[in-house]
Design an enzyme around this catalytic site. Structure first.
Site, PDB file in Angstrom:
ATOM      1  N   ARG A 162       1.100  -1.008   0.056  1.00  0.00           N
ATOM      2  CA  ARG A 162       0.301   0.061  -0.081  1.00  0.00           C
ATOM      3  C   ARG A 162       0.549   0.809  -0.342  1.00  0.00           C
ATOM      4  NH1 ARG A 162      -1.816  -3.460   3.791  1.00  0.00           N
ATOM      5  NH2 ARG A 162      -3.933  -4.625   3.598  1.00  0.00           N
ATOM      6  N   LYS A 185      -2.214  -2.761   7.677  1.00  0.00           N
ATOM      7  CA  LYS A 185      -3.828  -2.590   8.415  1.00  0.00           C
ATOM      8  C   LYS A 185      -3.721  -3.426   9.748  1.00  0.00           C
ATOM      9  CE  LYS A 185      -6.245  -0.246   4.686  1.00  0.00           C
ATOM     10  NZ  LYS A 185      -7.433  -0.964   3.652  1.00  0.00           N
ATOM     11  N   HIS A 253      -2.794   2.874  -6.014  1.00  0.00           N
ATOM     12  CA  HIS A 253      -3.214   1.864  -5.936  1.00  0.00           C
ATOM     13  C   HIS A 253      -3.439   0.667  -6.843  1.00  0.00           C
ATOM     14  CE1 HIS A 253      -4.584  -0.389  -1.809  1.00  0.00           C
ATOM     15  NE2 HIS A 253      -6.347  -0.987  -2.923  1.00  0.00           N
ATOM     16  N   ARG A 256      -0.709  -1.635  -7.224  1.00  0.00           N
ATOM     17  CA  ARG A 256      -1.066  -2.842  -6.467  1.00  0.00           C
ATOM     18  C   ARG A 256      -1.771  -4.417  -6.828  1.00  0.00           C
ATOM     19  NH1 ARG A 256      -1.604  -4.462  -0.633  1.00  0.00           N
ATOM     20  NH2 ARG A 256      -3.442  -4.977   0.337  1.00  0.00           N
ATOM     21  N   HIS A 279      -4.205  -9.188   3.271  1.00  0.00           N
ATOM     22  CA  HIS A 279      -5.957  -9.200   3.412  1.00  0.00           C
ATOM     23  C   HIS A 279      -5.901 -10.199   4.985  1.00  0.00           C
ATOM     24  CE1 HIS A 279      -6.122  -7.906  -0.942  1.00  0.00           C
ATOM     25  NE2 HIS A 279      -6.664  -7.262  -0.415  1.00  0.00           N
ATOM     26  N   TYR A 288     -10.493  -9.775  -6.583  1.00  0.00           N
ATOM     27  CA  TYR A 288      -8.847  -9.669  -7.638  1.00  0.00           C
ATOM     28  C   TYR A 288      -8.846 -10.933  -8.928  1.00  0.00           C
ATOM     29  CZ  TYR A 288      -5.977  -7.127  -4.910  1.00  0.00           C
ATOM     30  OH  TYR A 288      -5.780  -6.157  -4.022  1.00  0.00           O
TER      31      TYR A 288
END
Length: 308
Positions: A162, A185, A253, A256, A279, A288
């Protein structure tokens, strides 16, 4: 925002946010959004019932109240995605509050979120991704800044970082090896491989940068030596995509997204890609797969035992 709610209700809200941050490992941005969404809901109830909101009134929320709130949100003309996010925050709060206070939250939990079409990632082609990196490098007026921008975008595409993760790197990450430990995250840690081309890009930047790296200082510097602003990367990326004739979706982004999609094209395992991206759930990574169903069907046809 000040609300006419009881001290007990105010304490409950604060305790829930602490719980979400500690046990659910929610990020600071998520906590901020949770707080704002639940406060907006309580503010609506206060106005709707014309009375202060304590724990007892919150526990008495009805289906009619929820319908009125959803209608109120529609009148404010926010999108269905934002409405769904607000409802999700309120439901999360009510699950926790109902368990603690011992009431039945059916009216809240049964409320349906508005339907919306999820936006699928739009990755660049491999050629476009390479062209983006090359073109970003020539957008700046100085060679060191061009090398810096190219190094950042190379990390996004080459490591699936990110933008916030790339810009959080400091001198303590040097020298780059064949792997990099990233805190993403929710303070979740992961290890990503670093391709030689990404290492070379960072080394080139460091050789030209007028500010020597420091252990606890941002690796990527702005013109005056402070931490690089992510908006600058967005700006040079926009300039590059316009020069290349790429769509508006060709953002930092998207690099990525391209990393994940190109790994999938090469036969990468979805679980492994999930780990590399950081994730929390496989369902996020599965988005994706929707960008190239034709490719997936070809793999299915070629590899499924019954395909022949």
């Amino acid at each position: 925002m000040t609300l006419d709610i009881s001290p007990a209700a105010r304490t409950a809200l604060a305790d829930w946010l602490d719980h979400a941050k500690a046990l659910r490992e929610a990020s600071d941005n998520t906590i901020t959004a949770y707080r704002a969404d639940v406060i907006d809901f309580i503010a609506f109830l206060t106005q709707h019932h014309a009375e202060p909101q304590g724990l007892a009134p919150l526990a008495r929320v009805t289906t009619s109240d929820m319908r009125a709130w959803m209608a109120h949100l529609r009148r404010t003309e926010i999108g269905p995605r934002s409405m769904a996010r607000k409802l999700s925050a309120v439901k999360t709060f009510y699950r926790w509050l109902a368990d603690r206070e011992g009431f039945e939250p059916t009216a809240v939990l049964a409320t349906r979120a508005p339907k919306f079409q999820k936006k699928l990632p739009r990755p660049l082609s491999e050629e476009a991704a390479r062209a983006m990196i090359d073109t970003v490098e020539i957008q700046s007026t100085t060679s060191w800044q061009g090398a810096r921008d190219a190094a950042v975008v190379t990390l996004l595409y080459g490591c699936g970082l990110r933008i916030s993760e790339a810009l959080s790197l400091t001198g303590r990450h040097l020298p780059l090896t064949d792997s990099l430990r990233i805190v993403g995250k929710g303070n979740k840690e992961r290890v990503v491989p670093v391709l030689p081309v990404a290492r070379r890009a960072v080394e080139t930047y460091l050789s030209l940068c007028p500010f020597p790296p420091e252990r606890d200082v941002a690796l990527f510097r702005g013109a005056r030596g402070g931490p690089l602003n992510p908006r600058l990367i967005a700006k040079v990326t926009e300039q590059a995509r316009m020069q290349l004739g790429l769509p508006a979706t060709a953002t930092p982004h998207a690099m990525r997204h391209s990393f994940a999609t190109h790994l999938l094209h090469a036969g990468g395992d979805l679980r492994a890609i999930q780990e590399l991206l950081g994730h929390a759930s496989l369902s996020t990574t599965q988005a994706y797969t929707a960008v190239d169903q034709v490719h997936l069907m070809k793999i299915y046809d070629a590899c499924h035992p019954k395909a022949g």
